[in-house]
Structure formats: C-alpha cells, structure tokens
Design a protein around this motif. Structure first.
Motif, mmCIF file in Angstrom:
data_model
loop_
_atom_site.group_PDB
_atom_site.id
_atom_site.type_symbol
_atom_site.label_atom_id
_atom_site.label_comp_id
_atom_site.label_asym_id
_atom_site.label_seq_id
_atom_site.Cartn_x
_atom_site.Cartn_y
_atom_site.Cartn_z
ATOM 1 N N ALA A 74 0.749 -1.220 0.178
ATOM 2 C CA ALA A 74 -0.073 -0.068 0.056
ATOM 3 C C ALA A 74 0.954 1.204 -0.054
ATOM 4 C CB ALA A 74 -1.029 0.124 1.107
ATOM 5 N N ARG A 75 1.883 1.295 0.776
ATOM 6 C CA ARG A 75 2.850 2.233 0.700
ATOM 7 C C ARG A 75 3.480 2.770 -0.679
ATOM 8 N NH1 ARG A 75 2.984 6.580 3.363
ATOM 9 N NH2 ARG A 75 3.034 7.062 1.292
ATOM 10 N N ALA A 76 3.691 1.492 -1.429
ATOM 11 C CA ALA A 76 4.463 1.721 -2.713
ATOM 12 C C ALA A 76 3.366 2.032 -3.569
ATOM 13 C CB ALA A 76 5.106 0.117 -2.992
ATOM 14 N N THR A 77 2.121 1.778 -3.433
ATOM 15 C CA THR A 77 1.127 2.428 -4.328
ATOM 16 C C THR A 77 0.975 3.756 -4.185
ATOM 17 O OG1 THR A 77 -0.096 0.204 -4.236
ATOM 18 C CG2 THR A 77 -1.429 2.146 -4.861
ATOM 19 N N LEU A 78 0.886 4.382 -2.732
ATOM 20 C CA LEU A 78 0.763 5.833 -2.778
ATOM 21 C C LEU A 78 1.911 6.480 -3.093
ATOM 22 C CD1 LEU A 78 -1.000 5.539 0.950
ATOM 23 C CD2 LEU A 78 -2.032 5.837 -1.346
ATOM 24 N N ASP A 79 3.194 5.932 -2.802
ATOM 25 C CA ASP A 79 4.331 6.404 -3.329
ATOM 26 C C ASP A 79 4.372 6.680 -4.757
ATOM 27 O OD1 ASP A 79 5.269 6.768 -0.777
ATOM 28 O OD2 ASP A 79 6.576 4.862 -0.763
ATOM 29 N N ASP A 80 3.899 5.657 -5.603
ATOM 30 C CA ASP A 80 3.856 5.746 -6.909
ATOM 31 C C ASP A 80 2.845 6.935 -7.567
ATOM 32 O OD1 ASP A 80 4.235 4.639 -9.701
ATOM 33 O OD2 ASP A 80 2.367 4.112 -9.653
ATOM 34 N N GLN A 81 1.724 6.921 -6.665
ATOM 35 C CA GLN A 81 0.788 8.041 -7.021
ATOM 36 C C GLN A 81 1.386 9.385 -6.936
ATOM 37 O OE1 GLN A 81 -3.248 7.734 -5.727
ATOM 38 N NE2 GLN A 81 -3.293 5.768 -5.846
ATOM 39 N N ALA A 82 2.105 9.281 -5.777
ATOM 40 C CA ALA A 82 2.821 10.875 -5.342
ATOM 41 C C ALA A 82 3.699 11.094 -6.453
ATOM 42 C CB ALA A 82 3.521 10.791 -4.245
ATOM 43 N N LYS A 83 4.557 10.236 -6.943
ATOM 44 C CA LYS A 83 5.618 10.543 -8.183
ATOM 45 C C LYS A 83 4.842 10.972 -9.501
ATOM 46 C CE LYS A 83 8.921 7.182 -6.621
ATOM 47 N NZ LYS A 83 9.631 5.784 -6.868
ATOM 48 N N GLN A 84 3.622 10.447 -9.649
ATOM 49 C CA GLN A 84 2.972 10.799 -10.877
ATOM 50 C C GLN A 84 2.421 12.085 -10.663
ATOM 51 O OE1 GLN A 84 -0.260 7.823 -11.869
ATOM 52 N NE2 GLN A 84 1.130 6.124 -11.366
ATOM 53 N N ALA A 85 2.150 12.454 -9.441
ATOM 54 C CA ALA A 85 1.546 14.061 -9.314
ATOM 55 C C ALA A 85 2.678 14.654 -9.426
ATOM 56 C CB ALA A 85 0.790 13.738 -7.890
ATOM 57 N N THR A 86 3.872 14.337 -9.067
ATOM 58 C CA THR A 86 4.945 15.305 -8.808
ATOM 59 C C THR A 86 5.428 15.743 -10.324
ATOM 60 O OG1 THR A 86 5.796 14.740 -6.600
ATOM 61 C CG2 THR A 86 7.450 15.612 -8.161
ATOM 62 N N ALA A 87 5.373 14.607 -11.230
ATOM 63 C CA ALA A 87 5.626 14.671 -12.567
ATOM 64 C C ALA A 87 4.690 15.578 -13.445
ATOM 65 C CB ALA A 87 5.657 13.237 -13.228
ATOM 66 N N ALA A 88 3.565 15.702 -12.967
ATOM 67 C CA ALA A 88 2.331 16.345 -13.834
ATOM 68 C C ALA A 88 2.433 17.969 -12.711
ATOM 69 C CB ALA A 88 1.031 15.863 -13.235
ATOM 70 N N GLY A 89 3.654 18.184 -11.843
ATOM 71 C CA GLY A 89 3.628 19.339 -11.386
ATOM 72 C C GLY A 89 2.706 19.638 -10.374
ATOM 73 N N LYS A 90 2.058 18.606 -9.825
ATOM 74 C CA LYS A 90 1.085 18.760 -8.534
ATOM 75 C C LYS A 90 1.487 17.931 -7.281
ATOM 76 C CE LYS A 90 -2.883 18.989 -11.925
ATOM 77 N NZ LYS A 90 -4.030 18.223 -12.395
ATOM 78 N N LEU A 91 0.738 18.223 -6.227
ATOM 79 C CA LEU A 91 1.059 17.688 -5.047
ATOM 80 C C LEU A 91 -0.038 16.525 -4.704
ATOM 81 C CD1 LEU A 91 2.538 17.626 -2.272
ATOM 82 C CD2 LEU A 91 0.720 19.206 -1.423
ATOM 83 N N LEU A 92 0.158 15.577 -4.357
ATOM 84 C CA LEU A 92 -0.638 14.504 -4.060
ATOM 85 C C LEU A 92 -1.478 14.824 -2.728
ATOM 86 C CD1 LEU A 92 -1.999 11.611 -5.026
ATOM 87 C CD2 LEU A 92 -0.358 10.576 -3.395
ATOM 88 N N VAL A 93 -2.848 14.975 -2.729
ATOM 89 C CA VAL A 93 -3.586 15.283 -1.623
ATOM 90 C C VAL A 93 -4.461 14.301 -1.159
ATOM 91 C CG1 VAL A 93 -2.987 17.655 -1.945
ATOM 92 C CG2 VAL A 93 -5.173 16.817 -3.037
ATOM 93 N N TYR A 94 -5.034 14.267 0.020
ATOM 94 C CA TYR A 94 -5.821 13.311 0.695
ATOM 95 C C TYR A 94 -7.186 13.900 0.825
ATOM 96 C CZ TYR A 94 -2.108 10.216 0.258
ATOM 97 O OH TYR A 94 -0.837 9.383 0.005
ATOM 98 N N ASP A 95 -7.518 15.262 1.057
ATOM 99 C CA ASP A 95 -8.839 15.977 1.442
ATOM 100 C C ASP A 95 -9.362 16.456 0.229
ATOM 101 O OD1 ASP A 95 -10.678 17.439 2.528
ATOM 102 O OD2 ASP A 95 -9.208 18.983 3.355
ATOM 103 N N PRO A 96 -10.855 15.590 0.200
ATOM 104 C CA PRO A 96 -11.578 15.956 -1.002
ATOM 105 C C PRO A 96 -12.119 17.218 -1.061
ATOM 106 C CG PRO A 96 -12.419 13.942 0.170
ATOM 107 C CD PRO A 96 -11.489 14.514 0.984
ATOM 108 N N ALA A 97 -11.934 17.993 0.042
ATOM 109 C CA ALA A 97 -12.113 19.470 -0.163
ATOM 110 C C ALA A 97 -11.245 20.223 -0.642
ATOM 111 C CB ALA A 97 -12.415 19.984 1.565
#
Length: 366
Positions: A233-256
């Motif tokens: 699960a940690r690896a999955t979230l880290d992979d999503q964070a890398k994809q977000a960074t590559a897109a110039g964004k921050l991975l966030v967890y708050d729907p608001a």
C-alpha cells in the motif's frame, strides 16, 4: 510457449481435468471432489505478484459487450506480458510453483483460458486458470458458509452459489455443465426452504454440497501478512505521489482541497485500507490514515445499504441481518478491527436474524 505437461507437483495437478478435456468443461463439484486444498492459490504457493498494468486490466475489462474473439486474443496477450515481466516462458516452474499471477484477469478471460478457447492456450495455462476459477468459487461461498454455521440456515450458501453462477458470461452459461449446476442449485434452494438446517442430499451436479462436504465451516483464505500488505500500500501511494509530482502537482488526501491531485484510494482493497488505518508499522502519515478510515467508512456504509436494499427487494426483513453477517464473515481479522465490526456486533446480528425469522414463521403459521 513451452507447456509443462509432465512431472508437475500438486499445484499443477489441480484443474488437470480442464487441460485433458480441453473444450469439455469439468464441473465444480467434480473438481472439488477430486482435489486437495494445497493446490489452491495462496500466500505460500502463489507466484511472486507480477500482475497486469492498469492499462492491460482496462483492456481486458471489456465486459460482456466485448467480442469473445477479442477476449481470447487479449487473454493470450495478457499471459504473454506476464511471462515477459517474470522472464519465464510457462506458468509453472520446474517444482510446479506458479510463475505468474492470473488474479488480475476477469472471470470471462479465465473461462476462455481454462476452456482453451480458440485452441490458444497450453495445458499448463488451462490448469492455472482452472485453479483461479475454483478459488473464486470458494471465495464466493466461504462467507455464506460461515454465516450458515452461525444461523443454522444453509439456504444462504445456495443463494451465494446462485449469485456466483448467475454472474457468468454468456459463453460459460451456454455450457451443459453450467446449466446442470445452475439447475442443481435451484433444487438445493427449494430443498432448504423445507428444512434450512440440513444440507440437501442426492442432487446431481450440486457444487454446493461438494463444497460443504470439503469445507463444512468455509474454505480458509490464506492471506499475506499485514506488514507485507502495508508495504504494498505504501508503494502504491508513493507511485501516485511520483505521478502527481511529474504532473507538477501535490498528491492530496482531502476531498475539499481545490488544488493538487487527489489520491485514488479506490485501487486499494479493504485489507490494504485496513493496514493503512491501523498503521502498525508507522509507514503512513496521519493524513493518509484519516483518508483510509474515511474510505473504509464509505465502503462500510455501502455494504450496510446493500444489505438493507436486499431485504427490501426480497421482502424479507431477515435478509438485512443476513447481509451484515455475510459481510462480517468475508472480512479478515484486521478489517474487522479497523471497521469496529466486533464479535458483539456479529452476535447481535445473529440474534436479530433468528428473532425476525422466528416471528415471520409464526405469522405464516397463523
């Protein structure tokens, strides 16, 4: 591809009837009566998880609308991709252990492989697909069987089997085996209406009776230890964070949050979410833990709502408690802890089911 046909240990012996008869399907009851438990996919005997990419899974998930020839071709391509990723040329190694994991394939694809549709699959591939198919059937019946032991009503197992068979593809439903087994389950359901406390006997082609004879308390589900689940699960979230960074964004967890890329927790199963929520190895931030709990709560509410709708559809108020018990029985210990589905909750559901059933029975007699 090289086919392993000789010298296989018990992993590959399972489902051999599929391989030997090619297009002629072997019944679930026949396989359950002829095989042992240690051939099923489990944490100890399964291949190292070399699964399909999201794109490959999306290609396979065409549903019933996809032409069957495309299902066959895509299934062949999916297996070849797994071979390439694992650097192997067959689904079993020399000791008979699976080299690839077919759990990412949907039911229609597994049926195509197990039945050697189009003559595109080796004997060993048919065997591995067959093991996954029977494991799916066992997984579908295990929670209902555990529930049946709690409430003394085996109709719940036959209902689970009916639901499982009804979810088959049109190709599978066209086989004589599927039709015979579905008819047997209908007879079993009718028999349990007369006496739900007894397992119906003497019904030909009854896969439920065969299952219950082998697993009277439900088949065991061998799972990875929670620490390994947490790391994945940690690896999955880290992979999503890398994809977000590559897109110039921050991975966030708050729907608001109006900015950033929202984490996608839908790709994680309930046990992975439970591992994050419990956070036993301190691998996750408080934000991630809170998000996992929120996702689990949402799925919990959906499960409860499904049980409620089932009782409304059937017109039987006892089906609400039954749905809750089936959900409870299908959870791992960690999932129950993370969602606070305690033994006391289970016992209350059992009492509610029995009380409601008793009242309904009294009304019918009156």
């Amino acid at each position: 591809m090289t086919s392993i046909t000789n010298g296989l240990n018990n992993y590959a012996q399972y489902g051999a009837a599929y391989a030997r008869t090619a297009g002629a399907q072997t019944s679930l009851a026949g396989i359950l009566n002829a095989t042992s438990d240690d051939v099923l996919p489990s944490a100890s005997n399964a291949a190292t998880q070399l699964t399909l990419s999201a794109a490959a899974r999306a290609q396979l998930a065409g549903g019933s609308s996809k032409d069957y020839s495309a299902v066959i071709s895509d299934s062949r391509a999916a297996i070849d991709k797994l071979y390439k990723a694992a650097n192997v040329s067959a689904p079993y190694d020399a000791s008979g252990k699976p080299t690839v994991d077919l759990s990412g394939l949907d039911r229609r694809a597994l049926f195509a492989i197990a039945s050697n549709a189009g003559g595109r699959f080796t004997e060993a591939e048919q065997t591995l697909a067959a093991t996954n198919r029977i494991a799916q059937f066992n997984a579908a019946l295990s929670p209902a069987t555990q529930t049946a032991k709690l409430i003394g009503d085996y109709s719940t197992v036959y209902k689970a089997a009916a639901s499982y068979l009804d979810g088959a593809s049109s190709e599978e439903k066209a086989t004589a085996i599927w039709q015979a087994e579905r008819a047997a389950i209908t007879k079993g359901l009718a028999a349990t209406q007369s006496d739900p406390s007894k397992i119906p006997a003497g019904i030909s082609n009854d896969p439920v009776a065969a299952y219950l004879a082998r697993y009277p308390s439900g088949s065991a589900t061998t799972t990875q230890d929670l620490g390994s689940v947490a790391k994945q699960a940690r690896a999955t979230l880290d992979d999503q964070a890398k994809q977000a960074t590559a897109a110039g964004k921050l991975l966030v967890y708050d729907p608001a949050r109006k900015t950033g890329q929202q984490a996608d927790l839908s790709v994680l199963d309930n046990r992975a979410l439970s591992a994050i929520s419990l956070n036993k190895d301190d691998l996750f931030s408080q934000e991630e833990v809170f998000a996992a709990k929120r996702e689990l709560d949402g799925r919990n509410r959906a499960s409860i709502l499904t049980a409620l709708k089932q009782s409304q559809t059937s017109g039987n108020p006892a089906d609400f408690s039954l749905g809750l018990l089936n959900a409870y029985s299908g959870m791992s210990a960690e999932e129950r802890t993370a969602t606070n589905w305690t033994p006391a909750f289970r016992d209350n559901a059992v009492q509610s089911y029995k009380a409601t059933t008793s009242l309904l029975s009294m009304l019918k007699r009156g």
